[in-house]
Write an enzyme that holds these catalytic residues in place. Structure first.
Site, mmCIF file in Angstrom:
data_model
loop_
_atom_site.group_PDB
_atom_site.id
_atom_site.type_symbol
_atom_site.label_atom_id
_atom_site.label_comp_id
_atom_site.label_asym_id
_atom_site.label_seq_id
_atom_site.Cartn_x
_atom_site.Cartn_y
_atom_site.Cartn_z
ATOM 1 N N GLN A 173 32.130 47.818 11.529
ATOM 2 C CA GLN A 173 30.902 47.327 12.182
ATOM 3 C C GLN A 173 29.784 48.367 12.115
ATOM 4 O O GLN A 173 28.600 48.025 12.085
ATOM 5 C CB GLN A 173 31.173 46.972 13.656
ATOM 6 C CG GLN A 173 31.972 45.714 13.863
ATOM 7 C CD GLN A 173 33.462 45.980 13.940
ATOM 8 O OE1 GLN A 173 33.970 46.952 13.388
ATOM 9 N NE2 GLN A 173 34.197 45.116 14.623
ATOM 10 N N ASP A 177 32.772 46.486 26.072
ATOM 11 C CA ASP A 177 33.277 45.108 26.166
ATOM 12 C C ASP A 177 33.716 44.749 27.577
ATOM 13 O O ASP A 177 33.761 43.580 27.944
ATOM 14 C CB ASP A 177 34.418 44.904 25.178
ATOM 15 C CG ASP A 177 33.866 44.909 23.767
ATOM 16 O OD1 ASP A 177 33.661 45.999 23.221
ATOM 17 O OD2 ASP A 177 33.564 43.821 23.254
ATOM 18 N N ARG A 189 29.970 38.315 17.061
ATOM 19 C CA ARG A 189 30.733 39.382 17.706
ATOM 20 C C ARG A 189 29.785 40.249 18.527
ATOM 21 O O ARG A 189 28.574 40.110 18.427
ATOM 22 C CB ARG A 189 31.486 40.213 16.668
ATOM 23 C CG ARG A 189 30.576 40.649 15.535
ATOM 24 C CD ARG A 189 30.848 41.995 14.996
ATOM 25 N NE ARG A 189 30.769 43.042 15.977
ATOM 26 C CZ ARG A 189 29.616 43.577 16.433
ATOM 27 N NH1 ARG A 189 28.429 43.154 16.018
ATOM 28 N NH2 ARG A 189 29.640 44.558 17.312
ATOM 29 N N GLY A 190 30.412 41.155 19.302
ATOM 30 C CA GLY A 190 29.625 41.929 20.249
ATOM 31 C C GLY A 190 29.661 41.157 21.561
ATOM 32 O O GLY A 190 29.419 39.942 21.574
ATOM 33 N N ALA A 191 29.987 41.875 22.648
ATOM 34 C CA ALA A 191 30.289 41.183 23.910
ATOM 35 C C ALA A 191 29.206 40.179 24.353
ATOM 36 O O ALA A 191 29.524 39.008 24.616
ATOM 37 C CB ALA A 191 30.569 42.222 24.993
ATOM 38 N N ARG A 249 39.039 35.247 22.303
ATOM 39 C CA ARG A 249 39.203 36.715 22.271
ATOM 40 C C ARG A 249 39.396 37.192 23.714
ATOM 41 O O ARG A 249 38.694 36.715 24.615
ATOM 42 C CB ARG A 249 37.986 37.410 21.650
ATOM 43 C CG ARG A 249 37.834 37.143 20.154
ATOM 44 C CD ARG A 249 36.777 38.040 19.517
ATOM 45 N NE ARG A 249 37.288 39.382 19.267
ATOM 46 C CZ ARG A 249 36.505 40.395 18.869
ATOM 47 N NH1 ARG A 249 35.208 40.226 18.701
ATOM 48 N NH2 ARG A 249 37.030 41.586 18.649
ATOM 49 N N ASN A 269 35.900 49.682 24.841
ATOM 50 C CA ASN A 269 34.960 49.446 23.732
ATOM 51 C C ASN A 269 35.748 49.527 22.428
ATOM 52 O O ASN A 269 36.961 49.795 22.437
ATOM 53 C CB ASN A 269 33.808 50.460 23.765
ATOM 54 C CG ASN A 269 32.697 50.092 22.784
ATOM 55 O OD1 ASN A 269 32.274 48.931 22.726
ATOM 56 N ND2 ASN A 269 32.232 51.034 22.001
ATOM 57 N N LYS A 270 35.080 49.317 21.339
ATOM 58 C CA LYS A 270 35.715 49.292 20.021
ATOM 59 C C LYS A 270 36.669 50.457 19.807
ATOM 60 O O LYS A 270 36.367 51.578 20.202
ATOM 61 C CB LYS A 270 34.595 49.308 18.965
ATOM 62 C CG LYS A 270 35.028 49.310 17.518
ATOM 63 C CD LYS A 270 35.999 48.213 17.161
ATOM 64 C CE LYS A 270 35.498 46.837 17.514
ATOM 65 N NZ LYS A 270 36.593 45.811 17.454
HETATM 66 O O1 MRU Z 1 35.182 43.502 17.843
HETATM 67 P P1 MRU Z 1 33.704 43.532 18.089
HETATM 68 O O2 MRU Z 1 32.921 43.825 16.860
HETATM 69 O O3 MRU Z 1 33.241 42.303 18.823
HETATM 70 O O4 MRU Z 1 33.503 44.766 19.078
HETATM 71 C C1 MRU Z 1 32.204 45.025 19.549
HETATM 72 C C2 MRU Z 1 32.082 46.237 20.386
HETATM 73 O O5 MRU Z 1 33.036 46.931 20.664
HETATM 74 C C3 MRU Z 1 30.704 46.517 20.942
HETATM 75 O O6 MRU Z 1 30.516 47.891 21.095
HETATM 76 C C4 MRU Z 1 30.539 45.840 22.306
HETATM 77 O O7 MRU Z 1 30.938 44.501 22.259
HETATM 78 C C5 MRU Z 1 29.141 45.915 22.804
HETATM 79 S S1 MRU Z 1 28.001 44.914 21.893
HETATM 80 C C6 MRU Z 1 26.514 45.063 22.716
#
Ligand code: MRU
Length: 349
Positions: A199, A240, A49-51, A92, A250-251
């Site tokens: 997270q 994201d 996970r994480g973009a 996703r 973002n999250k």
């Molecule tokens: O659902 P996730 O855990 O993939 O969401 C991640 C985020 O929102 C992060 O802040 C974003 O992807 C940046 S990671 C460098």
């Protein structure tokens, strides 16, 4: 090994290795993935996970999907390639890095179309590695630029996890914190727990503690009080997708943090590699927001905490309007002010 130096996604001898982020902090375990379906599942279930890490995993996942693709002609090969890429694209919807990485792989296949298919497959493997190694450099540069906005002695709040394990290395929002530590700065980080999947608690707190950075975990609802107390001088988050007007997905919960920062006159910084900037998406309203299973809220981590049958709304991301963003920090520099005008210039550099 320190988590900021753990490679959470890598590919070796035809195997996609993924640090299972759903098991952290209790277990540090790598999955060995050999089938594209398992790569899809790992992305969907947030094992990776994480973009940026999603983009890297997709590029490698695609290699698994084309391993046995026919090698007689480009057209036959490409029809399998396209089908597999389209399949991964359904894992996703919000992080644009997924689509960005698949597009890079697609461009690579098409640029090399005159080569024998076996050579195209090699070129694609090189391209996937490049996507990963470039991300490491990008994150380091973001960290260096972001550091110029911070100073020794600061309290910094972050939301979700935009750290080393969400990227090839260093992270985006967390990169300047690692560099601040390298400089010997004394910083205090407040990590929002980040409901519902935690997270911040599970990953950011774990990463920063392993690196020896002073981190205090708070629930999302405590951020206002921590700001009111004057403990936070900057907020920095990852993202994201950045739309062409500077709106930022973002999250879930990030928008609330941005509003709180505004109310307390605290700068709100967004760390964004150019792979997360999507000029094709005009505004935040056009960003597809993933909605996830109700069970993440009603029985997250196996314990029922809400009545059976209750209605649930579970968006995984929200959009922070550009007006609330004090600066967007990219690997190519820091943007402030009119994002609509500034963002396209990045792609001309
Ligand atoms: O659902 P996730 O855990 O993939 O969401 C991640 C985020 O929102 C992060 O802040 C974003 O992807 C940046 S990671 C460098």
């Amino acid at each position: 090994m320190e988590s900021s130096f753990l490679q959470s996604v890598y590919y070796e001898n035809g195997i996609l290795n993924i640090l299972d982020q759903t098991k952290i902090p209790e277990i540090t375990e790598f999955l060995e993935i050999t089938k594209i379906e398992d790569a899809w599942e790992a992305i969907k279930q947030l094992k990776v996970r994480g973009a940026p890490a999603i983009g890297i995993a997709a590029a490698y996942g695609l290699l698994l999907g084309i391993k046995d693709a026919p090698e007689n002609s480009f057209d036959e090969f490409y029809s399998v390639f396209k089908k597999q890429a389209d399949y991964l694209a359904t894992s996703r919807p919000t992080a644009v890095n997924l689509f960005w990485a698949l597009k890079r792989m697609d461009d690579c296949a098409n640029n090399e179309k005159d080569l024998p298919v076996a050579r195209i497959k090699e070129a694609l493997e090189n391209e996937a590695h490049l996507i990963r190694t470039e991300d490491e450099e990008v994150c380091r540069s973001i960290g260096e630029h972001a550091l110029t906005l911070l100073h020794d002695g600061m309290g910094i709040l972050t939301h979700c996890n935009a750290g080393g394990i969400a990227t090839a290395r260093y992270g985006t929002a967390l990169a300047p914190l690692y560099l601040a530590q390298e400089n010997g700065w004394d910083i205090k980080v407040y990590a929002d727990e980040t409901r519902p999947l935690l997270q911040g608690a599970r990953l950011t707190a774990w990463e920063l503690m392993q690196a020896g950075i002073d981190v205090t975990l708070i629930t999302d609802s405590m951020a206002a009080m921590v700001m009111q107390k004057g403990w936070v001088q900057a907020v920095i988050v990852g993202c994201d997708r950045v739309a062409a007007n500077g709106d930022v997905a973002n999250k879930i919960g990030t928008y609330g943090v941005a509003l709180l920062a505004k109310a307390h006159d605290i700068p709100f910084f967004v760390a964004a590699p150019t792979s997360t900037i999507d000029l094709e998406t005009k505004t935040g309203a056009d960003i597809p927001i993933e909605e996830r299973e109700a069970s993440e809220i009603t029985e997250g981590f196996g314990k029922r905490t809400a009545p059976e049958g209750v209605k649930v709304f579970n968006p995984a991301f929200d959009v922070t309007p550009h007006e609330l963003v004090s600066a967007i920090i990219t690997e190519k520099g820091i943007l402030k002010g009119n994002y609509q005008e500034e963002l396209p210039k990045l792609f001309k550099k």
